[in-house]
Design an enzyme around this catalytic site. Sequence first.
Site, mmCIF file in Angstrom:
data_model
loop_
_atom_site.group_PDB
_atom_site.id
_atom_site.type_symbol
_atom_site.label_atom_id
_atom_site.label_comp_id
_atom_site.label_asym_id
_atom_site.label_seq_id
_atom_site.Cartn_x
_atom_site.Cartn_y
_atom_site.Cartn_z
ATOM 1 N N SER A 302 0.792 -1.330 0.005
ATOM 2 C CA SER A 302 -0.020 0.030 -0.158
ATOM 3 C C SER A 302 0.934 1.225 0.021
ATOM 4 C CB SER A 302 -1.054 -0.046 1.259
ATOM 5 O OG SER A 302 -1.922 1.034 1.107
ATOM 6 N N ASP A 367 -9.312 -4.211 -5.747
ATOM 7 C CA ASP A 367 -8.591 -3.465 -4.621
ATOM 8 C C ASP A 367 -8.623 -2.059 -5.043
ATOM 9 O OD1 ASP A 367 -7.103 -2.174 -2.973
ATOM 10 O OD2 ASP A 367 -5.436 -3.581 -2.772
ATOM 11 N N HIS A 418 -7.830 -5.719 0.077
ATOM 12 C CA HIS A 418 -6.421 -4.936 0.335
ATOM 13 C C HIS A 418 -5.569 -5.672 1.206
ATOM 14 C CE1 HIS A 418 -3.799 -1.581 -0.058
ATOM 15 N NE2 HIS A 418 -3.764 -1.290 0.906
#
Length: 482
Positions: A302, A367, A418
């Site tokens: 991320s 995602d 995610h």
Amino acid sequence: MLRLPNIPNLNFPTFSEEFLSKPCLLRPNEGISVLPAPPLTLQQQLRISPKPSPTVISTKEISKNNATRTNTTLDCTCSNSSSSGCCNSSNIGRLASIWREVQGSKNWENLVDPLDSLLREEIIRYGEFVAACYDAFDVDPNSRRYLNCKYGKRRMLSEVGLGESGYEVTKYIYATPDKNVFPIGGNSIGSSCGKWIGYIAVSNDEETKRLGRRDVLVTFRGTVTIPEWIANLMSSLTPARLDPHYPRPQVKVEAGFLSLYTSNEGKKFGLGSCREQLLSEVGRVLNKYKGEDMSITLAGHSMGSALALLLAYDIAELGLNKDKLNIDHTIPVTVFSFGGPRVGNSGFKERCEELGVKVLRITNINDPITKLPGVFLNEHFRVLGGKYEVPWSCSCYAHVGVEILLDFFKMHNPSCVHDLGTYLSLLKCPRRLQVQGKEGDDFFNRAKEFVISGAQNKLNFNALQLKNAAMNMVNLVQSQRT
């Protein structure tokens, strides 16, 4: 009536198996998702080995010509014989001879379609190093180590289950967001304090022999604190200007990521910026092992993948990976990105390619983080009709590198799209996944169609369960933590 927000450019093509009649035939873009993970640490979860089944993965290379997406099938088995749990006996000794290809020297040609078993093992291995950041990060507000690492450098990897990884941690990395609006960890509003965000590790002699080179590894976790969230939401582009001699104003990156990378605590606290810490330690390690075959590997999840890419660009732009006495000798710089967002504009992408920065992006089509920033202004909207570049193209975000595209989703737990643990579990012990369907599929229309088909099959839907699923979807969109 609960209304789900209308979010553009988001696809959710698969549904949980509990909504499917049994037995059933899977239509295109429908799949069986992973069962809920047991309440264990992330490293323990990754070592669970369920019965393997075929996986379908979509791969593509993000290029100037927007190369078409291709489908590839991955069949493999699981094993507990290594730290990654997927060691293939046929790969023993193979890495030392082709490590440059695995690090992307040829843009992973013939390794992603179909996905090579050795490359898959390396992706999982680096992913576990990133997962260690989460396992070691202290999120207990009552702890004296709150928002820092729970363990000392010498025993950190052992504490998170990577004691036999063959790497030694040399430095912890801290980042200081420029935006501080809320008190974090007992600090007053407006205070500036660095939070532990990752670490630098180096392969030992034995692991270096297995790898075929000395590997310098830098890993980053994703967003946790509120100031980091604020930094992430600063979606405006700003010139990177990391090389003072060549500013390159056309190379632009997301302002929040750049702020997190370059901000420091100031003279009062004395902690240098994330960038200063990283460049200083990477330079020291490279100088220590000068003359050896080496690689620089950066991995993150991320927000962490954005920092990894910024560091990769910074190292290459400053020429830290080049031998001053032998300009033809360059240490490869590779990024393994898990669920990463876009970082910069097309100028940034092109400059990374010119510098030889290699990026392998592992993403889930469902995602939403991987579609940010630049939901509208991105690499798909730079050229009209395949011929004419739009005037605002320099303000369009663009992904960098080669992408391995997964497709998984769970109706009653959307946050899994995610989750790093889900990414690695599926790669480690593949289950049935589906490739992306037609661009722009409407999730809500698909959900309606799916419910109707379920009713025709006389499925007994639980109203409360559907309500919880809808609420979870709203929570994902509004407060998904990267």
